[in-house]
Design a protein around this motif. Sequence first.
Motif, PDB file in Angstrom:
ATOM      1  N   SER A 168       0.827  -1.209   0.000  1.00  0.00           N
ATOM      2  CA  SER A 168       0.000   0.000   0.000  1.00  0.00           C
ATOM      3  C   SER A 168       0.863   1.263   0.000  1.00  0.00           C
ATOM      4  CB  SER A 168      -0.953   0.004   1.197  1.00  0.00           C
ATOM      5  OG  SER A 168      -0.249   0.180   2.407  1.00  0.00           O
ATOM      6  N   ILE A 169       1.937   1.266   0.780  1.00  0.00           N
ATOM      7  CA  ILE A 169       2.842   2.416   0.822  1.00  0.00           C
ATOM      8  C   ILE A 169       3.502   2.631  -0.534  1.00  0.00           C
ATOM      9  CG2 ILE A 169       5.017   3.270   1.812  1.00  0.00           C
ATOM     10  CD1 ILE A 169       4.175   1.742   4.413  1.00  0.00           C
ATOM     11  N   ARG A 170       3.899   1.537  -1.153  1.00  0.00           N
ATOM     12  CA  ARG A 170       4.589   1.594  -2.449  1.00  0.00           C
ATOM     13  C   ARG A 170       3.746   2.296  -3.517  1.00  0.00           C
ATOM     14  NH1 ARG A 170       8.882  -1.612  -4.390  1.00  0.00           N
ATOM     15  NH2 ARG A 170       8.837  -2.231  -6.585  1.00  0.00           N
ATOM     16  N   HIS A 171       2.416   2.129  -3.410  1.00  0.00           N
ATOM     17  CA  HIS A 171       1.536   2.665  -4.449  1.00  0.00           C
ATOM     18  C   HIS A 171       0.568   3.739  -3.934  1.00  0.00           C
ATOM     19  CE1 HIS A 171       3.018  -0.421  -7.163  1.00  0.00           C
ATOM     20  NE2 HIS A 171       2.818  -1.309  -6.202  1.00  0.00           N
ATOM     21  N   GLY A 172       0.689   4.101  -2.666  1.00  0.00           N
ATOM     22  CA  GLY A 172      -0.167   5.147  -2.112  1.00  0.00           C
ATOM     23  C   GLY A 172      -1.624   4.752  -2.014  1.00  0.00           C
ATOM     24  N   LEU A 173      -1.888   3.483  -1.687  1.00  0.00           N
ATOM     25  CA  LEU A 173      -3.260   2.967  -1.638  1.00  0.00           C
ATOM     26  C   LEU A 173      -3.808   3.114  -0.224  1.00  0.00           C
ATOM     27  CD1 LEU A 173      -2.602  -0.271  -3.719  1.00  0.00           C
ATOM     28  CD2 LEU A 173      -3.216   2.024  -4.549  1.00  0.00           C
ATOM     29  N   ARG A 174      -4.906   3.844  -0.076  1.00  0.00           N
ATOM     30  CA  ARG A 174      -5.417   4.190   1.246  1.00  0.00           C
ATOM     31  C   ARG A 174      -6.691   3.434   1.638  1.00  0.00           C
ATOM     32  NH1 ARG A 174      -3.519   8.975  -1.135  1.00  0.00           N
ATOM     33  NH2 ARG A 174      -5.576   9.343  -2.028  1.00  0.00           N
ATOM     34  N   GLY A 175      -7.050   2.420   0.867  1.00  0.00           N
ATOM     35  CA  GLY A 175      -8.226   1.637   1.210  1.00  0.00           C
ATOM     36  C   GLY A 175      -7.933   0.655   2.336  1.00  0.00           C
ATOM     37  N   LEU A 176      -8.881  -0.207   2.625  1.00  0.00           N
ATOM     38  CA  LEU A 176      -8.716  -1.156   3.735  1.00  0.00           C
ATOM     39  C   LEU A 176      -7.439  -1.961   3.556  1.00  0.00           C
ATOM     40  CD1 LEU A 176      -9.728  -4.164   2.530  1.00  0.00           C
ATOM     41  CD2 LEU A 176     -11.927  -3.043   2.742  1.00  0.00           C
ATOM     42  N   ASN A 177      -6.797  -2.284   4.682  1.00  0.00           N
ATOM     43  CA  ASN A 177      -5.467  -2.874   4.609  1.00  0.00           C
ATOM     44  C   ASN A 177      -5.219  -3.744   5.835  1.00  0.00           C
ATOM     45  OD1 ASN A 177      -2.412  -2.882   5.125  1.00  0.00           O
ATOM     46  ND2 ASN A 177      -2.542  -2.045   3.057  1.00  0.00           N
ATOM     47  N   PHE A 178      -5.027  -5.036   5.618  1.00  0.00           N
ATOM     48  CA  PHE A 178      -4.701  -5.932   6.727  1.00  0.00           C
ATOM     49  C   PHE A 178      -4.188  -7.256   6.185  1.00  0.00           C
ATOM     50  CE2 PHE A 178      -9.220  -6.647   5.849  1.00  0.00           C
ATOM     51  CZ  PHE A 178      -9.353  -8.034   5.879  1.00  0.00           C
ATOM     52  N   SER A 179      -3.797  -8.130   7.091  1.00  0.00           N
ATOM     53  CA  SER A 179      -3.299  -9.454   6.708  1.00  0.00           C
ATOM     54  C   SER A 179      -4.060 -10.537   7.452  1.00  0.00           C
ATOM     55  CB  SER A 179      -1.802  -9.574   7.016  1.00  0.00           C
ATOM     56  OG  SER A 179      -1.047  -8.732   6.178  1.00  0.00           O
ATOM     57  N   THR A 180      -4.117 -11.706   6.841  1.00  0.00           N
ATOM     58  CA  THR A 180      -4.812 -12.842   7.434  1.00  0.00           C
ATOM     59  C   THR A 180      -3.801 -13.922   7.802  1.00  0.00           C
ATOM     60  OG1 THR A 180      -5.164 -13.828   5.252  1.00  0.00           O
ATOM     61  CG2 THR A 180      -6.911 -12.417   6.113  1.00  0.00           C
ATOM     62  N   ILE A 181      -4.049 -14.585   8.906  1.00  0.00           N
ATOM     63  CA  ILE A 181      -3.208 -15.702   9.321  1.00  0.00           C
ATOM     64  C   ILE A 181      -4.110 -16.876   9.683  1.00  0.00           C
ATOM     65  CG2 ILE A 181      -1.481 -16.558  10.938  1.00  0.00           C
ATOM     66  CD1 ILE A 181      -0.568 -13.708  11.379  1.00  0.00           C
ATOM     67  N   SER A 182      -4.088 -17.901   8.871  1.00  0.00           N
ATOM     68  CA  SER A 182      -4.808 -19.143   9.160  1.00  0.00           C
ATOM     69  C   SER A 182      -3.982 -20.307   8.639  1.00  0.00           C
ATOM     70  CB  SER A 182      -6.213 -19.117   8.526  1.00  0.00           C
ATOM     71  OG  SER A 182      -6.160 -18.732   7.163  1.00  0.00           O
ATOM     72  N   ALA A 183      -2.672 -20.257   9.012  1.00  0.00           N
ATOM     73  CA  ALA A 183      -1.710 -21.287   8.614  1.00  0.00           C
ATOM     74  C   ALA A 183      -1.735 -21.472   7.097  1.00  0.00           C
ATOM     75  CB  ALA A 183      -1.982 -22.583   9.370  1.00  0.00           C
ATOM     76  N   CYS A 184      -1.881 -22.698   6.633  1.00  0.00           N
ATOM     77  CA  CYS A 184      -1.800 -22.957   5.193  1.00  0.00           C
ATOM     78  C   CYS A 184      -3.064 -22.554   4.439  1.00  0.00           C
ATOM     79  CB  CYS A 184      -1.480 -24.424   4.945  1.00  0.00           C
ATOM     80  SG  CYS A 184       0.098 -24.917   5.683  1.00  0.00           S
ATOM     81  N   ALA A 185      -4.050 -22.049   5.140  1.00  0.00           N
ATOM     82  CA  ALA A 185      -5.245 -21.488   4.499  1.00  0.00           C
ATOM     83  C   ALA A 185      -5.181 -19.963   4.429  1.00  0.00           C
ATOM     84  CB  ALA A 185      -6.495 -21.918   5.267  1.00  0.00           C
ATOM     85  N   SER A 186      -4.051 -19.371   4.820  1.00  0.00           N
ATOM     86  CA  SER A 186      -3.958 -17.914   4.987  1.00  0.00           C
ATOM     87  C   SER A 186      -4.306 -17.130   3.732  1.00  0.00           C
ATOM     88  CB  SER A 186      -2.561 -17.517   5.459  1.00  0.00           C
ATOM     89  OG  SER A 186      -2.310 -17.985   6.758  1.00  0.00           O
ATOM     90  N   SER A 187      -3.726 -17.507   2.589  1.00  0.00           N
ATOM     91  CA  SER A 187      -3.970 -16.680   1.398  1.00  0.00           C
ATOM     92  C   SER A 187      -5.343 -16.920   0.796  1.00  0.00           C
ATOM     93  CB  SER A 187      -2.861 -16.861   0.359  1.00  0.00           C
ATOM     94  OG  SER A 187      -2.587 -18.196   0.076  1.00  0.00           O
ATOM     95  N   ASN A 188      -5.902 -18.123   0.960  1.00  0.00           N
ATOM     96  CA  ASN A 188      -7.299 -18.308   0.547  1.00  0.00           C
ATOM     97  C   ASN A 188      -8.222 -17.467   1.420  1.00  0.00           C
ATOM     98  OD1 ASN A 188      -7.493 -19.828  -1.768  1.00  0.00           O
ATOM     99  ND2 ASN A 188      -8.520 -21.555  -0.815  1.00  0.00           N
ATOM    100  N   THR A 189      -7.902 -17.389   2.703  1.00  0.00           N
ATOM    101  CA  THR A 189      -8.682 -16.543   3.599  1.00  0.00           C
ATOM    102  C   THR A 189      -8.589 -15.084   3.175  1.00  0.00           C
ATOM    103  OG1 THR A 189      -8.206 -18.086   5.416  1.00  0.00           O
ATOM    104  CG2 THR A 189      -9.062 -15.921   6.015  1.00  0.00           C
ATOM    105  N   ALA A 190      -7.397 -14.643   2.755  1.00  0.00           N
ATOM    106  CA  ALA A 190      -7.222 -13.270   2.270  1.00  0.00           C
ATOM    107  C   ALA A 190      -8.063 -13.022   1.021  1.00  0.00           C
ATOM    108  CB  ALA A 190      -5.742 -13.014   1.972  1.00  0.00           C
ATOM    109  N   ILE A 191      -8.068 -13.980   0.108  1.00  0.00           N
ATOM    110  CA  ILE A 191      -8.868 -13.853  -1.117  1.00  0.00           C
ATOM    111  C   ILE A 191     -10.351 -13.768  -0.776  1.00  0.00           C
ATOM    112  CG2 ILE A 191      -9.589 -15.062  -3.231  1.00  0.00           C
ATOM    113  CD1 ILE A 191      -6.688 -16.225  -3.299  1.00  0.00           C
ATOM    114  N   ILE A 192     -10.789 -14.585   0.173  1.00  0.00           N
ATOM    115  CA  ILE A 192     -12.198 -14.578   0.577  1.00  0.00           C
ATOM    116  C   ILE A 192     -12.574 -13.225   1.191  1.00  0.00           C
ATOM    117  CG2 ILE A 192     -13.878 -15.589   2.181  1.00  0.00           C
ATOM    118  CD1 ILE A 192     -12.390 -18.288   1.748  1.00  0.00           C
ATOM    119  N   ASP A 193     -11.714 -12.708   2.050  1.00  0.00           N
ATOM    120  CA  ASP A 193     -11.992 -11.396   2.638  1.00  0.00           C
ATOM    121  C   ASP A 193     -12.058 -10.313   1.562  1.00  0.00           C
ATOM    122  OD1 ASP A 193     -12.242 -12.293   5.199  1.00  0.00           O
ATOM    123  OD2 ASP A 193     -10.334 -11.506   5.929  1.00  0.00           O
TER     124      ASP A 193
END
Length: 417
Positions: A151-176
């Motif tokens: 977000s800093i690299r591109h000046g993006l000010r929308g919602l911003n967070f990370s997900t942690i659910s072990a090996c499901a983490s990035s699918n959880t991010a996609i779902i969010d």
Amino acid sequence: MIRDLRRVVITGIGAITPLGNTIDEFWKNIVAGKPGVGPITRFDTTNFKTKIAAEVKGFSPAGYFEKNEARKYDLFTQYAVAAADEAIIHAGLNFEQLNKNKIGVIWGSGNGGIQTFQDQLEDFFINNKQPRFNPYFIPKIIADIPSGVISIRHGLRGLNFSTISACASSNTAIIDAFNYIRLGKADIIITGGSEAAINETGIGGFNAAKALSTNNAHPETASRPFDIHRDGFVMGEGAGALILESLDSALRRGATIIAEVAGAGMAADAYHLTGTHPEGEGAYLGMIDALEDAEIPASQIDYVNAHATSTSIGDESELKAMYRVFGDRKDLHVSATKSMTGHLLGAAGAIEAIISVKAIQDNIVPPTINTTDVDNDWSNIFNLTLGAAWQKTIDYAMSNTFGFGGHIATVIFKKFR
């Protein structure tokens, strides 16, 4: 208040993987059934049970950062930025012409900066416990940093967070990301996941959990999902990035639409700290939830990218869950692409989402390699796409991910029309 849910499409993808550091190279090698596994080169494996992994090859942070800037980031963040950069270019995004307040970043990682953490503790004890910590130690290790850096690299000010659910983490991010866009909370979200855990701590820890393959003599065939001789997963690393966008936004800027997100489901095994439910209870619930969200019957799924890590209980439990969902369907193509990429842990869902999207786009089912002796005759129930890719019209693809702690995340993608 009842909202009309917006349609969500995919307009860009990017990847850093053991099979290539661009989407084109990665997909070409996936379709060809090329293995990305070999002997570990990052450290001396003499005293380790596992001596193999699927390492990223030829990655240089100099292609993305100034030298002094690169030192601020652990490798998992460097991978994230590189994959996101490719996805942004692929999507044709010109942020100066868009409302940056409505563009967000949601990223997933299971381990964060585990290499940095190891290096700093090692240095601490070598230096007789003198606290000479890197001033960037904390931001280098915490798992939320990639979303912040992008977000800093591109000046993006929308919602911003990370997900942690072990090996499901990035699918959880996609779902969010999918849910926030369809609720109107963002127009565009950069999402995905990254991981860089091929080091003494990562390999030693998973060895202690008896999760990794020790087939060191034959690294290229060590990951063999569904096979009666499977003996654990092979660790991989890298990153996958997807640009999710509301259909209105994509049409307004004339974007090329690759695929659409049809639905998503999450659940929990509620069974064991590291092991999956033997009957795949959580996996079943997650897949059913995703189908209900997509408002389609199971019969419409043409392809499943299985979580299938090549562990004894995990592979079997997923297939049992799939049988409950789909029944006896020899026409349903299933593939376990971790047989080629290794298991990217928190980034697995992201690169497997990309594989699913490319499968839809090109009407190609990628293969499951290395599997020659299928356990319990599951190849008589589903088409496990053994050995070679398969040409087939794919309208709907499902991607499963499961994580330690019983986390379940399933996403369904569909051909855009």
